[in-house]
Design a protein around this motif. Structure first.
Motif: not given
Length: 533
Positions: A135-142
């Motif tokens: 199970h993957y979480l796709h996140i964004s930082l900067n």
């Protein structure tokens, strides 16, 4: 879970993913070696002859000069994606440390999406056996994206930690909702200080507030959305025009274009032109959403949260959070299965002394022996609202909406997973019986709870929700699940937001939905001891 615990969970999943990928590479290498060895021993002369004939055939064809470049380039391009995926796997641990270093510096984290992938696929004729799910979480930082492997059952907790939610406040509300102690016995718990109880602001008051607070920002967001949407429409038109042109060329019997080389050149020209348009669209899109006031994809973060705090400053909104499997099964509305749960838009707090949570959920289940081409069963998709009763009931009560012929067809999947344990209760209100089926093992308890006044309230709530209200009274909780789309889901994905008009009317719809949920607490008088004999 703490941030450090979440980090350890993700690092453990990174190590697991790497082990599986390395094992698969070794197995594929062994199988490839065996196949090549067999071909070398038994089929080498035939392969050499076939290869020579193929090369000669290509060289003598009208496309020969193009194949010399197209085939090698095509092979190289086909290797780019798997090579990048393999590189990402081996960079996962490093990126995880980088993500948590940025979180330690209070860098804002945006959870983009989540998905499940299978690292091992074994093809067996017409079926494929899929193993090793991740199970993957796709996140964004900067403004940089990261893909983190997580444990699916822990995904709701991990998303709350990554969102930097107030975990103490959240756990306190959940303890009051699902714990054994009554809410009055947990008044000294470390919850956020709540303002004095007050009636919900009217829609008219909210509209005046929204005009003063949001009108300018909404106008800028709408302009940015319209510009991006127009470019997207142009791209679709170009693609359709090309497909239509090619179909016309071939349907016309070749009279319009008889030279294969011309067709090839046309296709390459279109690919090049589309690439230029695509790159241009990407940079145009990034420029349009770089400003916070025009970034329509940040509607939830910049507008929705302020709307929730207008209703009550003590409420907490967590954009990508939702309840997990344990809380979903606690209600008993649906049969016990290992469901997959995603969602968001969770709001928690105390309304007039009653703890509650509200979130949007999508609940799916994949039955055993399902064809790989068949999608998972969608058990529920809508809003899930839980509040606390000031009384414990000895036996659960389940209330399901009755469906007509077309309604039964539309909700057939949901119906097949409903919990219908208990005796079917027949009540004296014919209108209520027409709208609902009631199941309970104790007719006395059911009639004690479903008083004429309460039945009238539930009928009104069900009608406002178009006959899709599912309800459970289980121990101390009342659960209301509306199995339909709702306005609060707007903005969950950039693509969906692109085709949603951003204006004050949208805010009005969202506000009405949220306050209607909270009005259920007042309507059913959950903060009063009206259930005492």
């Amino acid at each position: 879970m703490t941030r450090q615990e979440v980090k350890q969970v993700i690092l453990h999943q990174c190590a697991r993913e790497k082990r599986i990928v390395l094992r698969n590479i070794i197995l594929v290498a062994i199988l490839a070696t065996i196949v090549l060895a067999l071909l070398w021993i038994y089929a080498l002369p035939n392969l050499i002859l076939y290869n020579q004939q193929a090369i000669a055939g290509v060289a003598s064809s009208d496309f020969g000069v193009y194949y010399k470049w197209a085939i090698p380039v095509g092979l190289l391009l086909s290797l780019i994606y798997p090579a990048k995926k393999l590189f990402d796997v081996f960079q996962r641990e490093k990126n995880t440390h980088k993500v948590f270093d940025m979180l330690q510096q209070n860098t804002a984290c945006t959870i983009v999406s989540e998905n499940k992938a299978y690292l091992t696929t074994i093809p067996l004729h017409w079926i494929k056996i899929r193993l090793n799910p991740v199970h993957y979480l796709h996140i964004s930082l900067n403004d940089r994206g990261y893909e983190l492997p997580v444990v699916e059952e822990l995904a709701p907790e991990i998303k709350r930690v990554l969102s930097q939610a107030d975990l103490g406040h959240y756990e306190s509300i959940m303890d009051q909702l699902y714990g054994d102690a009554a809410p009055a016995e947990t008044e000294d718990a470390p919850v956020k200080k709540q303002p004095p109880a007050q009636p919900l602001p009217s829609l008219t008051d909210f509209h005046r507030y929204a005009e003063a607070e949001f009108s300018g920002q909404l106008k800028d967001m709408e302009q940015g959305r319209g510009s991006v949407q127009n470019i997207f429409v142009v791209q679709v038109f170009i693609a359709l025009a090309f497909v239509g042109t090619m179909v016309w060329f071939f349907v016309s019997g070749g009279s319009a274009m008889t030279d294969p080389a011309d067709i090839f050149k046309l296709m390459m020209t279109f690919v090049g032109f589309s690439s230029v348009v695509g790159v241009g669209y990407y940079f145009f899109y990034k420029r349009k959403i770089s400003n916070g006031n025009t970034n329509f994809t940040a509607f939830k973060k910049s507008v929705f949260s302020r709307l929730v705090h207008y209703i009550n400053p003590g409420f907490e909104y967590i954009e990508k959070a939702h309840i997990g499997l344990r809380e979903w099964l606690h209600a008993g509305l649906f049969t016990e299965e290992n469901y997959s749960i995603t969602g968001g838009d969770q709001i928690i707090g105390m309304h007039n002394g009653v703890p509650f949570q509200s979130c949007n959920l999508t609940v799916t289940y994949r039955p055993n022996f399902t064809s790989e081409r068949d999608p998972d069963d969608c058990v529920f998709s809508g809003n899930y609202f839980v509040a606390r009763f000031h009384k414990t009931f000895p036996t659960p009560i389940y209330i399901h909406p009755r469906k007509g012929v077309f309604g039964a067809i539309n909700d057939s999947t949901t119906t097949s997973y409903l919990n219908t344990e208990g005796n079917k209760i027949l009540l004296e209100d014919p209108d209520f019986q027409e709208q609902f089926n009631v199941y309970c093992d104790d007719q006395v308890v059911a009639r004690y709870v479903l008083t004429p006044v309460m039945m009238e309230r539930l009928k009104a709530i069900n009608k406002r929700n178009k006959g899709k209200l599912y309800m459970a009274i289980n121990q101390n909780n009342i659960v209301m699940a509306t199995n339909s789309e709702n306005a609060t889901e707007v903005g969950n994905a950039a693509y969906g937001m692109m085709f949603t008009k951003i204006d004050l009317a949208l805010l009005d719809r969202i506000y009405q939905e949220l306050t209607e949920q909270l009005a259920m607490i007042d309507t059913l008088k959950l903060n009063q001891a009206l259930w005492k004999k």
